[in-house]
Scaffold this motif. Structure first.
Motif, PDB file in Angstrom:
ATOM      1  N   UNK A   5       1.741  -6.189   4.189  1.00 52.65           N
ATOM      2  CA  UNK A   5       2.760  -6.675   3.259  1.00 52.65           C
ATOM      3  C   UNK A   5       2.721  -5.893   1.954  1.00 52.65           C
ATOM      4  N   UNK A   6       3.901  -5.478   1.459  1.00 58.26           N
ATOM      5  CA  UNK A   6       3.952  -4.732   0.210  1.00 58.26           C
ATOM      6  C   UNK A   6       3.389  -5.559  -0.941  1.00 58.26           C
ATOM      7  N   UNK A  20      -7.629   2.685   0.087  1.00 58.15           N
ATOM      8  CA  UNK A  20      -8.544   2.197   1.123  1.00 58.15           C
ATOM      9  C   UNK A  20      -7.849   1.186   2.027  1.00 58.15           C
ATOM     10  N   UNK A  21      -7.053   0.307   1.425  1.00 61.92           N
ATOM     11  CA  UNK A  21      -6.335  -0.704   2.203  1.00 61.92           C
ATOM     12  C   UNK A  21      -5.314  -0.047   3.120  1.00 61.92           C
ATOM     13  N   UNK A  22      -4.574   0.919   2.586  1.00 62.19           N
ATOM     14  CA  UNK A  22      -3.574   1.624   3.399  1.00 62.19           C
ATOM     15  C   UNK A  22      -4.236   2.317   4.584  1.00 62.19           C
ATOM     16  N   UNK A  23      -5.351   2.999   4.315  1.00 62.45           N
ATOM     17  CA  UNK A  23      -6.036   3.719   5.391  1.00 62.45           C
ATOM     18  C   UNK A  23      -6.578   2.757   6.441  1.00 62.45           C
ATOM     19  N   UNK A  25      -5.598  -0.434   7.114  1.00 59.15           N
ATOM     20  CA  UNK A  25      -4.630  -1.302   7.776  1.00 59.15           C
ATOM     21  C   UNK A  25      -3.498  -0.558   8.482  1.00 59.15           C
ATOM     22  N   UNK A  26      -3.166   0.644   8.015  1.00 57.91           N
ATOM     23  CA  UNK A  26      -1.957   1.297   8.524  1.00 57.91           C
ATOM     24  C   UNK A  26      -2.179   2.637   9.209  1.00 57.91           C
ATOM     25  N   UNK A 232       2.801   3.879   7.668  1.00 56.24           N
ATOM     26  CA  UNK A 232       1.656   4.477   6.980  1.00 56.24           C
ATOM     27  C   UNK A 232       2.131   5.502   5.951  1.00 56.24           C
ATOM     28  N   UNK A 233       3.007   6.401   6.391  1.00 57.58           N
ATOM     29  CA  UNK A 233       3.537   7.406   5.467  1.00 57.58           C
ATOM     30  C   UNK A 233       4.340   6.764   4.350  1.00 57.58           C
TER      31      UNK A 233
END
Length: 248
Positions: A5-6, A20-23, A25-26, A232-233
């Motif tokens: 979620x954004x 870190x969260x993006x890597x 989770x996505x 992810x991107x």
């Protein structure tokens, strides 16, 4: 793979923590091992770029590609091209090649064989340049030199064998794959701990994806992989814009 979620990221004030969260989770499972069919398709993408300077898929071009190759392969070719260019423009290719693909490529005749080996050598050069920290869980040396490098006995025991040759034997744990070349590629992925084989051939790896998944090896097509990379991107792009706005 969860959808991030954004609002979750918006509430995180620490920039490093957001990355870190993006890597976590996505980011799709990386790296991916390319089978010979995908290497041939990447060569096709290269030839389109050489001929036209870029690839533009309007309705007429998509219809022509679909008529020529069928809807499923046409979609995979288009999406493979998108992945190829995005990786080139971002942080590099999370793509690996192996001895089995090299051996199959060397069997192709004439210009086709030369081009295929050139594509393979291009990605081989990239993976040789990776530092050991790029993908710390991946034993990339085993993709080409497993006879000279010790393979984990625990991995062999988990597959019910005592040697690598038994993995790809006709009565080994990959015996459901009728083609020896496919068994070799899958073997190399398993011993090197590569999580994904990328393919465009529905008659080979894709057909046996359930059996391979049971052994811990995922099989994906470019269209599936692109769907994982898009959010992810987008999250990385949003983070970049957020940082740019903060500097103004």
């Amino acid at each position: 793979m969860t959808r991030l979620p954004k609002a979750w990221l918006a509430q995180e004030g620490d920039a490093a923590r957001r990355i870190d969260i993006i890597e976590l989770e996505l980011c799709p499972p990386e790296p991916q091992l390319l089978d010979t069919c995908v290497l041939q398709n990447i060569d096709w993408v290269d030839r389109q770029i050489e001929s036209y300077g870029s690839i533009s898929w309007d309705d007429a071009a998509i219809a022509n590609l679909t008529e020529r190759y069928g809807a499923e392969l046409a979609n995979d070719l288009i999406d493979l091209g998108i992945l190829y260019k995005e990786f080139e423009n971002r942080s590099g290719y999370p793509w690996l090649v192996s001895r089995a693909a090299q051996r199959e490529a060397s069997l192709a005749d004439g210009v086709k064989g030369v081009r295929l080996l050139s594509v393979l050598d291009f990605f081989r050069g990239h993976q040789d340049d990776w530092s050991g920290e790029a993908y710390p869980g991946i034993a990339k040396g085993l993709l080409f030199d497993y006879r000279r490098i010790r393979v984990s006995p625990a991995l062999l025991r988990g597959l019910g064998v005592t040697s690598v040759d038994e993995i790809h034997a006709t009565k080994g744990p990959l015996s459901f794959l009728p083609d020896e070349g496919d068994r070799m590629v899958a073997t190399e992925a398993l011993i090197a701990n590569v999580p994904v084989v990328l393919t465009t051939d529905r008659a080979t790896f894709w057909k046996y994806r359930v059996e391979l998944d049971a052994l811990g090896l995922a099989v994906m097509r470019p269209t599936e992989l692109l769907k994982l990379y898009e959010p992810y991107w987008q999250a990385l792009n949003d983070e970049f814009m957020r940082r740019s706005d903060a500097r103004r």
